[in-house]
Design a protein around this motif. Structure first.
Motif, PDB file in Angstrom:
ATOM      1  N   ASP A   1      16.269   4.735  18.888  1.00 42.07           N
ATOM      2  CA  ASP A   1      16.502   5.241  17.533  1.00 42.07           C
ATOM      3  C   ASP A   1      15.541   4.584  16.545  1.00 42.07           C
ATOM      4  O   ASP A   1      14.989   5.250  15.663  1.00 42.07           O
ATOM      5  N   ILE A   2      15.329   3.281  16.688  1.00 43.08           N
ATOM      6  CA  ILE A   2      14.389   2.568  15.817  1.00 43.08           C
ATOM      7  C   ILE A   2      12.984   3.123  15.988  1.00 43.08           C
ATOM      8  O   ILE A   2      12.255   3.336  15.007  1.00 43.08           O
ATOM      9  N   HIS A   3      12.600   3.372  17.240  1.00 40.56           N
ATOM     10  CA  HIS A   3      11.282   3.941  17.495  1.00 40.56           C
ATOM     11  C   HIS A   3      11.130   5.307  16.853  1.00 40.56           C
ATOM     12  O   HIS A   3      10.100   5.613  16.230  1.00 40.56           O
ATOM     13  N   ALA A   4      12.157   6.154  16.988  1.00 44.56           N
ATOM     14  CA  ALA A   4      12.098   7.512  16.428  1.00 44.56           C
ATOM     15  C   ALA A   4      11.917   7.462  14.911  1.00 44.56           C
ATOM     16  O   ALA A   4      11.134   8.240  14.339  1.00 44.56           O
ATOM     17  N   LYS A   5      12.619   6.540  14.259  1.00 43.08           N
ATOM     18  CA  LYS A   5      12.512   6.427  12.805  1.00 43.08           C
ATOM     19  C   LYS A   5      11.145   5.895  12.380  1.00 43.08           C
ATOM     20  O   LYS A   5      10.588   6.344  11.373  1.00 43.08           O
ATOM     21  N   LEU A   6      10.601   4.963  13.144  1.00 43.81           N
ATOM     22  CA  LEU A   6       9.257   4.456  12.844  1.00 43.81           C
ATOM     23  C   LEU A   6       8.210   5.553  13.021  1.00 43.81           C
ATOM     24  O   LEU A   6       7.281   5.682  12.213  1.00 43.81           O
ATOM     25  N   LYS A   7       8.363   6.334  14.074  1.00 42.07           N
ATOM     26  CA  LYS A   7       7.418   7.420  14.334  1.00 42.07           C
ATOM     27  C   LYS A   7       7.477   8.454  13.218  1.00 42.07           C
ATOM     28  O   LYS A   7       6.435   8.951  12.753  1.00 42.07           O
ATOM     29  N   GLN A   8       8.688   8.785  12.767  1.00 37.16           N
ATOM     30  CA  GLN A   8       8.851   9.735  11.673  1.00 37.16           C
ATOM     31  C   GLN A   8       8.254   9.184  10.383  1.00 37.16           C
ATOM     32  O   GLN A   8       7.582   9.909   9.632  1.00 37.16           O
ATOM     33  N   ALA A   9       8.478   7.902  10.131  1.00 34.91           N
ATOM     34  CA  ALA A   9       7.935   7.275   8.927  1.00 34.91           C
ATOM     35  C   ALA A   9       6.411   7.287   8.947  1.00 34.91           C
ATOM     36  O   ALA A   9       5.764   7.500   7.917  1.00 34.91           O
ATOM     37  N   GLY A  10       5.825   7.070  10.128  1.00 31.22           N
ATOM     38  CA  GLY A  10       4.368   7.113  10.258  1.00 31.22           C
ATOM     39  C   GLY A  10       3.817   8.498   9.976  1.00 31.22           C
ATOM     40  O   GLY A  10       2.792   8.653   9.302  1.00 31.22           O
ATOM     41  N   ALA A  11       4.498   9.521  10.487  1.00 29.61           N
ATOM     42  CA  ALA A  11       4.062  10.906  10.259  1.00 29.61           C
ATOM     43  C   ALA A  11       4.150  11.252   8.775  1.00 29.61           C
ATOM     44  O   ALA A  11       3.254  11.911   8.219  1.00 29.61           O
TER      45      ALA A  11
ATOM     46  N   ALA B   1       3.942   9.126   6.313  1.00 28.46           N
ATOM     47  CA  ALA B   1       2.911   8.360   5.612  1.00 28.46           C
ATOM     48  C   ALA B   1       1.558   9.062   5.703  1.00 28.46           C
ATOM     49  O   ALA B   1       0.806   9.115   4.728  1.00 28.46           O
ATOM     50  N   ILE B   2       1.259   9.616   6.870  1.00 29.31           N
ATOM     51  CA  ILE B   2       0.007  10.361   7.041  1.00 29.31           C
ATOM     52  C   ILE B   2       0.004  11.586   6.144  1.00 29.31           C
ATOM     53  O   ILE B   2      -1.016  11.915   5.508  1.00 29.31           O
ATOM     54  N   ALA B   3       1.144  12.278   6.076  1.00 28.07           N
ATOM     55  CA  ALA B   3       1.245  13.465   5.231  1.00 28.07           C
ATOM     56  C   ALA B   3       1.026  13.100   3.762  1.00 28.07           C
ATOM     57  O   ALA B   3       0.330  13.821   3.029  1.00 28.07           O
ATOM     58  N   ARG B   4       1.593  11.978   3.335  1.00 29.63           N
ATOM     59  CA  ARG B   4       1.397  11.535   1.946  1.00 29.63           C
ATOM     60  C   ARG B   4      -0.059  11.187   1.686  1.00 29.63           C
ATOM     61  O   ARG B   4      -0.611  11.510   0.619  1.00 29.63           O
ATOM     62  N   ALA B   5      -0.690  10.531   2.651  1.00 29.30           N
ATOM     63  CA  ALA B   5      -2.099  10.154   2.490  1.00 29.30           C
ATOM     64  C   ALA B   5      -2.984  11.393   2.402  1.00 29.30           C
ATOM     65  O   ALA B   5      -3.907  11.454   1.574  1.00 29.30           O
ATOM     66  N   MET B   6      -2.714  12.385   3.234  1.00 34.27           N
ATOM     67  CA  MET B   6      -3.495  13.627   3.204  1.00 34.27           C
ATOM     68  C   MET B   6      -3.324  14.338   1.865  1.00 34.27           C
ATOM     69  O   MET B   6      -4.286  14.873   1.291  1.00 34.27           O
TER      70      MET B   6
ATOM     71  N   VAL C   1       0.824  -1.208   0.000  1.00 31.67           N
ATOM     72  CA  VAL C   1       0.000   0.000   0.000  1.00 31.67           C
ATOM     73  C   VAL C   1       0.863   1.264   0.000  1.00 31.67           C
ATOM     74  O   VAL C   1       0.583   2.221  -0.714  1.00 31.67           O
ATOM     75  N   ASP C   2       1.898   1.254   0.824  1.00 26.35           N
ATOM     76  CA  ASP C   2       2.818   2.383   0.953  1.00 26.35           C
ATOM     77  C   ASP C   2       4.232   1.826   1.043  1.00 26.35           C
ATOM     78  O   ASP C   2       4.650   1.353   2.099  1.00 26.35           O
ATOM     79  N   SER C   3       4.950   1.865  -0.060  1.00 25.12           N
ATOM     80  CA  SER C   3       6.275   1.235  -0.121  1.00 25.12           C
ATOM     81  C   SER C   3       7.258   1.857   0.861  1.00 25.12           C
ATOM     82  O   SER C   3       8.075   1.162   1.464  1.00 25.12           O
ATOM     83  N   LEU C   4       7.187   3.179   1.051  1.00 29.91           N
ATOM     84  CA  LEU C   4       8.119   3.853   1.952  1.00 29.91           C
ATOM     85  C   LEU C   4       7.874   3.458   3.404  1.00 29.91           C
ATOM     86  O   LEU C   4       8.816   3.195   4.164  1.00 29.91           O
ATOM     87  N   LEU C   5       6.608   3.407   3.791  1.00 25.43           N
ATOM     88  CA  LEU C   5       6.282   3.005   5.159  1.00 25.43           C
ATOM     89  C   LEU C   5       6.631   1.533   5.370  1.00 25.43           C
ATOM     90  O   LEU C   5       7.156   1.152   6.418  1.00 25.43           O
ATOM     91  N   GLY C   6       6.343   0.719   4.372  1.00 36.65           N
ATOM     92  CA  GLY C   6       6.686  -0.692   4.468  1.00 36.65           C
ATOM     93  C   GLY C   6       8.180  -0.892   4.638  1.00 36.65           C
ATOM     94  O   GLY C   6       8.620  -1.714   5.443  1.00 36.65           O
TER      95      GLY C   6
END
Length: 206
Positions: free
Chosen positions: A162-172, A174-179, A110-115
């Motif tokens: 660090d892994i959490h921070a990158k996942l959180k950034q990737a999620g944000a 992804a939301i921006a791309r969806a919007m 669905v979202d290659s970057l988030l995946g």
């Protein structure tokens, strides 16, 4: 002959009913399984990022505990407890790694970057040395080697954070791309409606 034919008919009807019941049961169970799998997958997508944050916080807490115990003689009970808790975090991290990889594979459709972000997170648990550090720390705290365990646990906690921070950034992102995509689709829809009004026979005066 008539009686036998009636019995055969009844048997066929009973078999058909049994087959129908079995098919209905299988279909029902399949639907339940499908809903469960979908629920689990959605849960993992929504909860794996905060789950990694929880692991990072717990690992940091164990590091602080080791630092506080440095220079103190460790009692068998304290060492055993610390070793068990560190081992538990290692186990949970292993489970998280499997879930992160699964989320990455499914989300990429669905979202290659988030995946890719989730896939990278799963790989990073090994490549950063986080899991290896946890395994080493488990042995260290179980032997009361607090001074040696603290920096090892710091390495694991830092990697998880660090892994959490990158996942959180990737999620944000992804939301921006969806919007942005929603806005684009709404703009296209508005343009299409405007064009339809201008077409002959639309009832709009030219």
């Amino acid at each position: 002959g008539l009686r036998m034919a009636r019995q055969v008919g009844q048997q066929r009807a009973a078999l058909a009913e049994a087959r129908f019941t079995q098919e209905r049961t299988i279909r029902s169970l399949s639907e339940i399984l499908e809903h469960y799998v979908q629920f689990r997958q959605n849960w993992e997508l929504a909860n794996m990022t905060p789950f990694v944050k929880m692991l990072a916080d717990r690992q940091a807490a164990l590091r602080d505990e080791s630092a506080a115990n440095a220079g103190k003689p460790g009692t068998p009970l304290v060492m055993k407890s610390a070793g068990q808790r560190q081992a538990k975090i290692l186990t949970l991290t292993g489970l998280a790694q499997v879930a992160l990889a699964g989320v990455g594979e499914r989300t990429a459709q669905v979202d290659s970057l988030l995946g890719q972000a989730f896939t990278t997170a799963a790989v990073s648990l090994d490549s950063t040395g986080a899991k290896a550090a946890m395994q080493q720390a488990t042995a260290q705290v179980a032997q009361g080697q607090w001074s040696a365990a603290a920096p090892t646990q710091t390495k694991a906690a830092t990697a998880l954070a660090d892994i959490h921070a990158k996942l959180k950034q990737a999620g944000a992102e992804a939301i921006a791309r969806a919007m942005k995509e929603i806005e684009r689709q709404e703009s296209l829809l508005a343009a299409q409606k405007a064009l339809e009004k201008l077409m002959p026979g639309s009832g709009v005066a030219s």
